[in-house]
Motif scaffolding. Structure first.
Motif, mmCIF file in Angstrom:
data_model
loop_
_atom_site.group_PDB
_atom_site.id
_atom_site.type_symbol
_atom_site.label_atom_id
_atom_site.label_comp_id
_atom_site.label_asym_id
_atom_site.label_seq_id
_atom_site.Cartn_x
_atom_site.Cartn_y
_atom_site.Cartn_z
ATOM 1 N N ILE A 27 41.324 40.911 42.099
ATOM 2 C CA ILE A 27 40.080 40.286 41.654
ATOM 3 C C ILE A 27 40.349 39.044 40.822
ATOM 4 O O ILE A 27 41.442 38.859 40.278
ATOM 5 C CB ILE A 27 39.207 41.270 40.847
ATOM 6 C CG1 ILE A 27 39.919 41.717 39.569
ATOM 7 C CG2 ILE A 27 38.815 42.463 41.677
ATOM 8 C CD1 ILE A 27 39.038 42.487 38.623
ATOM 9 N N ASP A 28 39.325 38.205 40.746
ATOM 10 C CA ASP A 28 39.311 37.052 39.848
ATOM 11 C C ASP A 28 38.250 37.315 38.789
ATOM 12 O O ASP A 28 37.210 37.897 39.078
ATOM 13 C CB ASP A 28 38.966 35.776 40.615
ATOM 14 C CG ASP A 28 40.112 35.313 41.496
ATOM 15 O OD1 ASP A 28 41.250 35.279 41.003
ATOM 16 O OD2 ASP A 28 39.858 35.005 42.672
ATOM 17 N N PHE A 29 38.507 36.866 37.599
ATOM 18 C CA PHE A 29 37.570 37.080 36.504
ATOM 19 C C PHE A 29 36.737 35.847 36.187
ATOM 20 O O PHE A 29 35.948 35.869 35.262
ATOM 21 C CB PHE A 29 38.328 37.510 35.242
ATOM 22 C CG PHE A 29 38.928 38.871 35.346
ATOM 23 C CD1 PHE A 29 38.144 40.005 35.367
ATOM 24 C CD2 PHE A 29 40.309 39.028 35.416
ATOM 25 C CE1 PHE A 29 38.696 41.266 35.465
ATOM 26 C CE2 PHE A 29 40.875 40.284 35.506
ATOM 27 C CZ PHE A 29 40.070 41.412 35.528
ATOM 28 N N HIS A 30 36.898 34.756 36.942
ATOM 29 C CA HIS A 30 36.188 33.520 36.602
ATOM 30 C C HIS A 30 34.671 33.667 36.650
ATOM 31 O O HIS A 30 33.962 32.952 35.961
ATOM 32 C CB HIS A 30 36.648 32.353 37.487
ATOM 33 C CG HIS A 30 36.357 32.539 38.943
ATOM 34 N ND1 HIS A 30 37.240 33.189 39.776
ATOM 35 C CD2 HIS A 30 35.300 32.188 39.695
ATOM 36 C CE1 HIS A 30 36.723 33.218 40.995
ATOM 37 N NE2 HIS A 30 35.554 32.612 40.974
ATOM 38 N N GLY A 66 44.095 36.627 43.988
ATOM 39 C CA GLY A 66 43.325 37.145 42.862
ATOM 40 C C GLY A 66 44.178 37.110 41.619
ATOM 41 O O GLY A 66 45.407 37.120 41.699
ATOM 42 N N GLU A 67 43.523 37.063 40.493
ATOM 43 C CA GLU A 67 44.290 36.931 39.256
ATOM 44 C C GLU A 67 44.695 38.270 38.642
ATOM 45 O O GLU A 67 45.489 38.306 37.725
ATOM 46 C CB GLU A 67 43.541 36.062 38.246
ATOM 47 C CG GLU A 67 42.461 36.753 37.480
ATOM 48 C CD GLU A 67 41.761 35.833 36.507
ATOM 49 O OE1 GLU A 67 42.003 35.953 35.299
ATOM 50 O OE2 GLU A 67 40.956 35.009 36.961
ATOM 51 N N ALA A 68 44.146 39.372 39.153
ATOM 52 C CA ALA A 68 44.507 40.691 38.622
ATOM 53 C C ALA A 68 44.390 41.730 39.731
ATOM 54 O O ALA A 68 43.716 41.522 40.729
ATOM 55 C CB ALA A 68 43.600 41.064 37.460
ATOM 56 N N GLU A 69 45.076 42.855 39.528
ATOM 57 C CA GLU A 69 45.028 43.946 40.507
ATOM 58 C C GLU A 69 44.405 45.175 39.872
ATOM 59 O O GLU A 69 44.752 45.555 38.760
ATOM 60 C CB GLU A 69 46.428 44.295 41.000
ATOM 61 C CG GLU A 69 46.421 45.403 42.027
ATOM 62 C CD GLU A 69 47.804 45.756 42.570
ATOM 63 O OE1 GLU A 69 47.922 46.848 43.141
ATOM 64 O OE2 GLU A 69 48.724 44.951 42.417
#
Length: 140
Positions: A27-30, A66-69
């Motif tokens: 996922i991305d949190f932006h 994505g910036e996190a898993e």
């Protein structure tokens, strides 16, 4: 009302996977500023609800950016929508979480071997009152 019908149908057609089954999402949190910090700020055992649904994968190495898993482990009784073979990525092993899905934080790391933040979550069984209380949630 049409959205409620879709959510009711999702709950009706959700299937239970074996306890301990794992699905993943990158996922991305932006779109949700501060969400990553909120998750890291919560202790292990904290329970939260995702009001939407998420497309996830049974495949551990499905190549998403994505910036996190998120690594989600099924608790006994947890359910999802089994979407395998319905999209253009048949080999993805797609599972969609239910709207209103509850998760418990099991662990988190600011950096994994892939260099990304990682969150291990326990995917809890569906809340039997979620669909029944959709109108109340909308009014709140």
């Amino acid at each position: 009302n049409k959205c409620r019908d879709v959510i009711e149908a999702a709950y009706e057609h959700a299937v239970e996977f074996g306890e301990g089954a794992i699905i993943r999402k990158h996922i991305d949190f932006h779109e949700e500023p501060g969400m990553k910090e909120q998750l890291f700020g919560k202790p292990k055992g904290h329970i939260f609800e995702n009001p939407g649904s998420m497309c996830c994968s049974l495949k551990p190495n499905w190549n998403w950016s994505g910036e996190a898993e998120l690594e989600m482990v099924y608790a006994k009784g947890a359910k999802g929508l089994y979407n395998i073979g319905v999209g253009s990525y048949d080999n993805e092993g797609e599972i969609t979480t239910l709207p209103g899905q509850r998760f418990m934080i099991l662990d988190s790391k600011h950096k994994c071997p892939n260099g990304k933040p990682w969150f291990k979550l326990l995917m809890l069984p569906p809340d039997p009152d979620y669909v029944a209380t959709l109108n109340q949630k909308a009014a709140a």
